[in-house]
Design a protein around this motif. Structure first.
Motif, PDB file in Angstrom:
ATOM      1  N   GLN A 172       4.567  -6.193   9.359  1.00 31.78           N
ATOM      2  CA  GLN A 172       4.464  -7.641   9.446  1.00 31.78           C
ATOM      3  C   GLN A 172       3.334  -8.024  10.396  1.00 31.78           C
ATOM      4  N   GLY A 173       2.734  -9.174  10.142  1.00 33.35           N
ATOM      5  CA  GLY A 173       1.771  -9.746  11.073  1.00 33.35           C
ATOM      6  C   GLY A 173       0.618  -8.818  11.390  1.00 33.35           C
ATOM      7  N   GLY A 174       0.464  -8.554  12.691  1.00 32.56           N
ATOM      8  CA  GLY A 174      -0.650  -7.731  13.142  1.00 32.56           C
ATOM      9  C   GLY A 174      -0.596  -6.315  12.613  1.00 32.56           C
ATOM     10  N   ARG A 175       0.606  -5.770  12.438  1.00 32.46           N
ATOM     11  CA  ARG A 175       0.713  -4.410  11.897  1.00 32.46           C
ATOM     12  C   ARG A 175       0.180  -4.344  10.473  1.00 32.46           C
ATOM     13  N   LEU A 176       0.469  -5.366   9.695  1.00 31.98           N
ATOM     14  CA  LEU A 176      -0.030  -5.385   8.320  1.00 31.98           C
ATOM     15  C   LEU A 176      -1.549  -5.509   8.300  1.00 31.98           C
ATOM     16  N   ARG A 177      -2.093  -6.348   9.160  1.00 32.15           N
ATOM     17  CA  ARG A 177      -3.552  -6.504   9.208  1.00 32.15           C
ATOM     18  C   ARG A 177      -4.225  -5.205   9.631  1.00 32.15           C
ATOM     19  N   ARG A 178      -3.660  -4.539  10.633  1.00 37.15           N
ATOM     20  CA  ARG A 178      -4.250  -3.267  11.064  1.00 37.15           C
ATOM     21  C   ARG A 178      -4.122  -2.202   9.983  1.00 37.15           C
ATOM     22  N   ALA A 179      -3.006  -2.213   9.266  1.00 31.31           N
ATOM     23  CA  ALA A 179      -2.790  -1.196   8.235  1.00 31.31           C
ATOM     24  C   ALA A 179      -3.816  -1.319   7.114  1.00 31.31           C
ATOM     25  N   VAL A 180      -4.020  -2.533   6.606  1.00 32.71           N
ATOM     26  CA  VAL A 180      -4.960  -2.692   5.489  1.00 32.71           C
ATOM     27  C   VAL A 180      -6.400  -2.544   5.961  1.00 32.71           C
ATOM     28  N   SER A 181      -6.670  -2.861   7.223  1.00 33.63           N
ATOM     29  CA  SER A 181      -8.030  -2.681   7.733  1.00 33.63           C
ATOM     30  C   SER A 181      -8.363  -1.203   7.870  1.00 33.63           C
ATOM     31  N   ARG A 182      -7.393  -0.409   8.335  1.00 32.77           N
ATOM     32  CA  ARG A 182      -7.631   1.027   8.481  1.00 32.77           C
ATOM     33  C   ARG A 182      -7.598   1.743   7.137  1.00 32.77           C
ATOM     34  N   CYS A 183      -6.697   1.322   6.276  1.00 27.88           N
ATOM     35  CA  CYS A 183      -6.477   2.033   5.005  1.00 27.88           C
ATOM     36  C   CYS A 183      -6.494   1.043   3.843  1.00 27.88           C
ATOM     37  N   PRO A 184      -7.655   0.578   3.425  1.00 28.32           N
ATOM     38  CA  PRO A 184      -7.687  -0.327   2.262  1.00 28.32           C
ATOM     39  C   PRO A 184      -7.216   0.345   0.982  1.00 28.32           C
ATOM     40  N   GLN A 185      -7.132   1.698   0.989  1.00 33.32           N
ATOM     41  CA  GLN A 185      -6.639   2.402  -0.197  1.00 33.32           C
ATOM     42  C   GLN A 185      -5.175   2.092  -0.482  1.00 33.32           C
ATOM     43  N   LEU A 186      -4.488   1.471   0.479  1.00 33.00           N
ATOM     44  CA  LEU A 186      -3.092   1.113   0.248  1.00 33.00           C
ATOM     45  C   LEU A 186      -2.948   0.142  -0.918  1.00 33.00           C
ATOM     46  N   PHE A 187      -3.983  -0.649  -1.183  1.00 34.30           N
ATOM     47  CA  PHE A 187      -3.913  -1.606  -2.283  1.00 34.30           C
ATOM     48  C   PHE A 187      -4.044  -0.921  -3.643  1.00 34.30           C
ATOM     49  N   THR A 188      -4.713   0.214  -3.683  1.00 33.77           N
ATOM     50  CA  THR A 188      -4.924   0.919  -4.950  1.00 33.77           C
ATOM     51  C   THR A 188      -4.004   2.122  -5.109  1.00 33.77           C
ATOM     52  N   LEU A 189      -3.194   2.419  -4.099  1.00 33.25           N
ATOM     53  CA  LEU A 189      -2.285   3.564  -4.166  1.00 33.25           C
ATOM     54  C   LEU A 189      -1.220   3.318  -5.234  1.00 33.25           C
ATOM     55  N   PRO A 190      -0.990   4.292  -6.135  1.00 38.02           N
ATOM     56  CA  PRO A 190       0.062   4.107  -7.147  1.00 38.02           C
ATOM     57  C   PRO A 190       1.423   3.866  -6.500  1.00 38.02           C
ATOM     58  N   ARG A 191       2.204   3.026  -7.125  1.00 40.54           N
ATOM     59  CA  ARG A 191       3.498   2.660  -6.553  1.00 40.54           C
ATOM     60  C   ARG A 191       4.426   3.869  -6.450  1.00 40.54           C
ATOM     61  N   ARG A 192       4.408   4.743  -7.444  1.00 32.15           N
ATOM     62  CA  ARG A 192       5.284   5.918  -7.400  1.00 32.15           C
ATOM     63  C   ARG A 192       4.931   6.834  -6.243  1.00 32.15           C
ATOM     64  N   ARG A 193       3.641   6.962  -5.984  1.00 30.45           N
ATOM     65  CA  ARG A 193       3.208   7.824  -4.880  1.00 30.45           C
ATOM     66  C   ARG A 193       3.692   7.268  -3.547  1.00 30.45           C
ATOM     67  N   MET A 194       3.560   5.978  -3.342  1.00 34.76           N
ATOM     68  CA  MET A 194       4.013   5.375  -2.097  1.00 34.76           C
ATOM     69  C   MET A 194       5.525   5.467  -1.971  1.00 34.76           C
ATOM     70  N   ALA A 195       6.241   5.247  -3.064  1.00 32.57           N
ATOM     71  CA  ALA A 195       7.697   5.345  -3.030  1.00 32.57           C
ATOM     72  C   ALA A 195       8.144   6.770  -2.729  1.00 32.57           C
ATOM     73  N   ALA A 196       7.406   7.768  -3.228  1.00 35.07           N
ATOM     74  CA  ALA A 196       7.768   9.165  -2.964  1.00 35.07           C
ATOM     75  C   ALA A 196       7.628   9.497  -1.482  1.00 35.07           C
ATOM     76  N   VAL A 197       6.584   8.987  -0.836  1.00 40.65           N
ATOM     77  CA  VAL A 197       6.394   9.246   0.596  1.00 40.65           C
ATOM     78  C   VAL A 197       7.492   8.574   1.410  1.00 40.65           C
ATOM     79  N   VAL A 198       7.815   7.337   1.074  1.00 40.14           N
ATOM     80  CA  VAL A 198       8.867   6.625   1.803  1.00 40.14           C
ATOM     81  C   VAL A 198      10.209   7.328   1.626  1.00 40.14           C
ATOM     82  N   ARG A 199      10.495   7.767   0.417  1.00 40.38           N
ATOM     83  CA  ARG A 199      11.754   8.470   0.160  1.00 40.38           C
ATOM     84  C   ARG A 199      11.813   9.790   0.931  1.00 40.38           C
ATOM     85  N   LEU A 200      10.691  10.492   1.027  1.00 44.51           N
ATOM     86  CA  LEU A 200      10.648  11.742   1.786  1.00 44.51           C
ATOM     87  C   LEU A 200      10.944  11.499   3.262  1.00 44.51           C
TER      88      LEU A 200
END
Length: 327
Positions: A145-173
């Motif tokens: 949220q807030g500043g954490r979200l801004r820092r996250a997308v600034s450091r890793c803009p690939q988060l917008f193009t990351l496949p949803r299944r891949r992100m869900a697999a990491v969170v589940r792990l």
């Protein structure tokens, strides 16, 4: 004579000086040459004239803001920033460019930060605005949220193009196999958003090494920001301390209070790590890393040889079994 003919008596500034008349006076050749010269000069003038001026308008001034720039200016971009933004993906329509910039501004990024993000990752301009908005919502639900979200997308803009299944697999792990709590997961993603881009198998190996090999619990991993340190660096420092007798792996169910804190092992610069924790020199550490890399290479070769040997034995057993059955 026409006005054009009178202008060309002394030569044309575009075509050059007029040719000298023949000694016998003007003749058929001279008149034809003047007509060709008039046509050539008019053609060059038409080519040199700007298109808008040829249609009766005025040529645009450099840096003048058009409709596309006006929309970006209304969003808070300066004229220079709008010009740089229009230079990204030139074939893209202005509506798509404005929509992508608007989504980044809605995250709380400033105009310069949004422009820098798009310059580093111009492929974001081709994403539908709905996808950018949806991914931002998914990251918020993970606790960014807030500043954490801004820092996250600034450091890793690939988060917008990351496949949803891949992100869900990491969170589940992280939740189900690494057993991080929801609060700990938020802290991990906030301090190291690039963890979502890791291969799940490599990420699991990173966690298992710290948990089983070093005896570190999840709470200490979060505090030390474990996943910000490359796995190779973690392993090098730990084994170096271990072989110098400065780190002991706890047995199951035991806690070693004499070991250095994981945070100190990872966060200290190499010079401070060697001086205060390892009590060694950079030369010794460099030799150790070379020897460790050689050991890993030899172990890999031995493992490949064992696999090849087992495969040959299995093939021999299969051949003997087939022969016995045939007899």
């Amino acid at each position: 004579r026409s006005a054009a003919q009178r202008r060309h008596r002394g030569g044309c500034p575009l075509c050059g000086p007029a040719p000298a008349a023949a000694a016998g006076g003007p003749g058929r050749g001279g008149g034809r040459g003047r007509r060709l010269r008039l046509f050539h000069c008019g053609l060059r003038r038409a080519r040199a004239r700007p298109r808008c001026a040829a249609k009766g308008g005025r040529a645009p001034r450099d840096g003048a803001a058009g409709p596309a720039a006006a929309g970006l200016r209304a969003m808070g971009f300066s004229e220079e920033q709008a010009r740089r933004l229009r230079g990204l993906q030139p074939r893209l329509g202005p509506e798509r460019r404005e929509a992508a910039a608007a989504q980044l501004l809605l995250l709380g990024l400033g105009a310069e930060a949004a422009l820098g993000l798009l310059q580093r990752s111009p492929e974001l301009l081709r994403l539908p605005p709905e996808q950018l908005q949806e991914r931002a919502g998914e990251l918020r639900r993970l606790g960014l949220q807030g500043g954490r979200l801004r820092r996250a997308v600034s450091r890793c803009p690939q988060l917008f193009t990351l496949p949803r299944r891949r992100m869900a697999a990491v969170v589940r792990l992280l939740r189900e196999r690494c057993l991080f709590t929801a609060e700990q997961l938020q802290e991990v993603l906030g301090t190291c958003p690039a963890v979502l881009l890791e291969e799940p198998a490599r990420l699991h190996l990173h966690f298992q090494y710290a948990y089983f090999r070093m005896g570190v619990q999840q709470k200490e991993m979060v505090k030390a920001q474990l996943f910000r340190t490359p796995f190779a660096e973690l392993r090098n420092r730990h084994i170096f301390l271990e072989r110098r007798g400065l780190y002991q792996t706890p047995h199951k169910g035991q806690t070693q209070t004499g070991n250095p804190k994981l945070k100190d092992i990872l966060e200290l610069p190499e010079g401070a790590f060697l001086a205060s924790l390892a009590r060694s020199t950079p030369e010794e550490y460099e030799v150790f890393k070379q020897l460790l890399a050689r050991e890993e290479e030899e172990e890999k070769e031995e493992e490949e040889d064992r696999d090849a040997l087992y495969k040959e034995e299995d093939e021999d057993l299969d051949g003997e079994g087939s022969k016995t059955a045939w007899e």
